[in-house]
Design a protein around this motif. Structure first.
Motif, PDB file in Angstrom:
ATOM      1  N   LYS A  46      51.964 -14.239 -16.524  1.00 14.33           N
ATOM      2  CA  LYS A  46      52.943 -14.455 -15.461  1.00 14.33           C
ATOM      3  C   LYS A  46      52.277 -15.331 -14.402  1.00 14.33           C
ATOM      4  O   LYS A  46      51.141 -15.081 -14.015  1.00 14.33           O
ATOM      5  N   ALA A  47      52.952 -16.362 -13.980  1.00 15.04           N
ATOM      6  CA  ALA A  47      52.379 -17.301 -13.022  1.00 15.04           C
ATOM      7  C   ALA A  47      52.171 -16.593 -11.681  1.00 15.04           C
ATOM      8  O   ALA A  47      53.114 -16.071 -11.115  1.00 15.04           O
ATOM      9  N   PRO A  48      50.924 -16.572 -11.156  1.00 21.43           N
ATOM     10  CA  PRO A  48      50.661 -15.876  -9.894  1.00 21.43           C
ATOM     11  C   PRO A  48      51.395 -16.481  -8.717  1.00 21.43           C
ATOM     12  O   PRO A  48      51.593 -15.809  -7.722  1.00 21.43           O
ATOM     13  N   CYS A  49      51.798 -17.758  -8.815  1.00 17.66           N
ATOM     14  CA  CYS A  49      52.503 -18.339  -7.681  1.00 17.66           C
ATOM     15  C   CYS A  49      53.875 -17.716  -7.491  1.00 17.66           C
ATOM     16  O   CYS A  49      54.463 -17.788  -6.434  1.00 17.66           O
ATOM     17  N   SER A 104      58.521 -12.250  -6.902  1.00 14.37           N
ATOM     18  CA  SER A 104      58.856 -11.005  -7.601  1.00 14.37           C
ATOM     19  C   SER A 104      58.738  -9.816  -6.661  1.00 14.37           C
ATOM     20  O   SER A 104      59.538  -8.880  -6.726  1.00 14.37           O
ATOM     21  N   GLU A 105      57.753  -9.854  -5.737  1.00 14.42           N
ATOM     22  CA  GLU A 105      57.640  -8.772  -4.755  1.00 14.42           C
ATOM     23  C   GLU A 105      58.848  -8.765  -3.828  1.00 14.42           C
ATOM     24  O   GLU A 105      59.368  -7.708  -3.486  1.00 14.42           O
ATOM     25  N   LEU A 152      52.809 -10.533   1.531  1.00 13.44           N
ATOM     26  CA  LEU A 152      53.522 -11.749   1.134  1.00 13.44           C
ATOM     27  C   LEU A 152      53.126 -12.938   1.994  1.00 13.44           C
ATOM     28  O   LEU A 152      53.067 -14.074   1.520  1.00 13.44           O
ATOM     29  N   ILE A 153      52.860 -12.683   3.273  1.00 12.72           N
ATOM     30  CA  ILE A 153      52.535 -13.773   4.185  1.00 12.72           C
ATOM     31  C   ILE A 153      51.092 -14.245   3.995  1.00 12.72           C
ATOM     32  O   ILE A 153      50.795 -15.424   4.139  1.00 12.72           O
ATOM     33  N   LYS A 154      50.184 -13.325   3.646  1.00  7.43           N
ATOM     34  CA  LYS A 154      48.767 -13.668   3.518  1.00  7.43           C
ATOM     35  C   LYS A 154      48.576 -14.705   2.408  1.00  7.43           C
ATOM     36  O   LYS A 154      49.098 -14.557   1.308  1.00  7.43           O
ATOM     37  N   PRO A 155      47.830 -15.771   2.701  1.00  2.00           N
ATOM     38  CA  PRO A 155      47.631 -16.803   1.680  1.00  2.00           C
ATOM     39  C   PRO A 155      46.795 -16.263   0.525  1.00  2.00           C
ATOM     40  O   PRO A 155      45.855 -15.514   0.712  1.00  2.00           O
ATOM     41  N   MET A 174      61.597  -5.814  -3.290  1.00  2.00           N
ATOM     42  CA  MET A 174      62.040  -5.297  -1.989  1.00  2.00           C
ATOM     43  C   MET A 174      63.560  -5.313  -1.901  1.00  2.00           C
ATOM     44  O   MET A 174      64.179  -4.367  -1.411  1.00  2.00           O
ATOM     45  N   ALA A 175      64.168  -6.384  -2.390  1.00  2.00           N
ATOM     46  CA  ALA A 175      65.633  -6.458  -2.371  1.00  2.00           C
ATOM     47  C   ALA A 175      66.235  -5.392  -3.267  1.00  2.00           C
ATOM     48  O   ALA A 175      67.253  -4.769  -2.917  1.00  2.00           O
ATOM     49  N   ASN A 176      65.619  -5.150  -4.412  1.00  2.00           N
ATOM     50  CA  ASN A 176      66.115  -4.105  -5.312  1.00  2.00           C
ATOM     51  C   ASN A 176      65.994  -2.732  -4.675  1.00  2.00           C
ATOM     52  O   ASN A 176      66.891  -1.899  -4.798  1.00  2.00           O
TER      53      ASN A 176
END
Length: 165
Positions: A8-11, A16-17, A78-81, A21-23
């Motif tokens: 699965k592409a890490p980018c 997906s996270e 999610l924000i952390k690079p 959260m939406a789910n």
């Protein structure tokens, strides 16, 4: 063998996270709808398994509240690079990724303001009641002020007559 080597592409992990959260938010809304229907059902009829269902619902509700409490930590992740963990993106797409991320941040901010607005809806009747009482108090003060203005004008006329005599 191609399926085994495919990763699965890490980018896209962030996306997906966000989808997770939406789910979870959709599950919470579904539980709230279910709990309101469940409370209506309890008031109309009695069943022997209501206690067990209620415990299951409470456990599910506690679980979803725990997920919501971790929402801030998920957002920080999610924000952390994640420079070294992601696949390199071609230079031609950097501009679009930056635009996409800024749009995502503004979307999250707008979503938070909309959620705060929705949370304040139950307080609207109390606010309206307070505004009505403030309006009636203001009207009473206006009437008293008009009476006082009339008294001042009559006193002024009396004083003019006294000084003119």
């Amino acid at each position: 063998t191609l399926d085994l080597t495919c990763r699965k592409a890490p980018c896209f992990v962030k996306f997906s996270e966000m989808e997770k959260m939406a789910n979870v938010q959709a599950e919470i809304n579904e539980v709230h709808k279910f709990s309101s229907c469940f409370s209506r059902m309890v008031s109309t009829s009695q069943f022997c398994f209501i206690g067990k269902k209620c415990e299951i619902l409470q456990d599910m509700n506690r679980h979803l509240e725990a997920v919501l409490k971790e929402k801030r930590a998920l957002r920080k992740r999610l924000i952390k690079p994640r420079c070294q963990e992601s696949l390199p993106i071609e230079v031609t797409f950097h501009k679009y990724i930056v635009e996409l991320l800024t749009e995502a941040v503004t979307f999250i901010e707008k979503l938070e303001t909309h959620l705060q607005t929705l949370r304040s809806i139950p307080q609207i009747p109390n606010v309206m009641k307070n505004m009505d009482t403030a309006l009636t108090k203001t009207e009473v003060l206006v009437m008293e002020l008009e009476d006082l203005a009339e008294q001042i004008l009559t006193w002024r006329e009396v004083q003019k007559e006294v000084y003119s005599d």
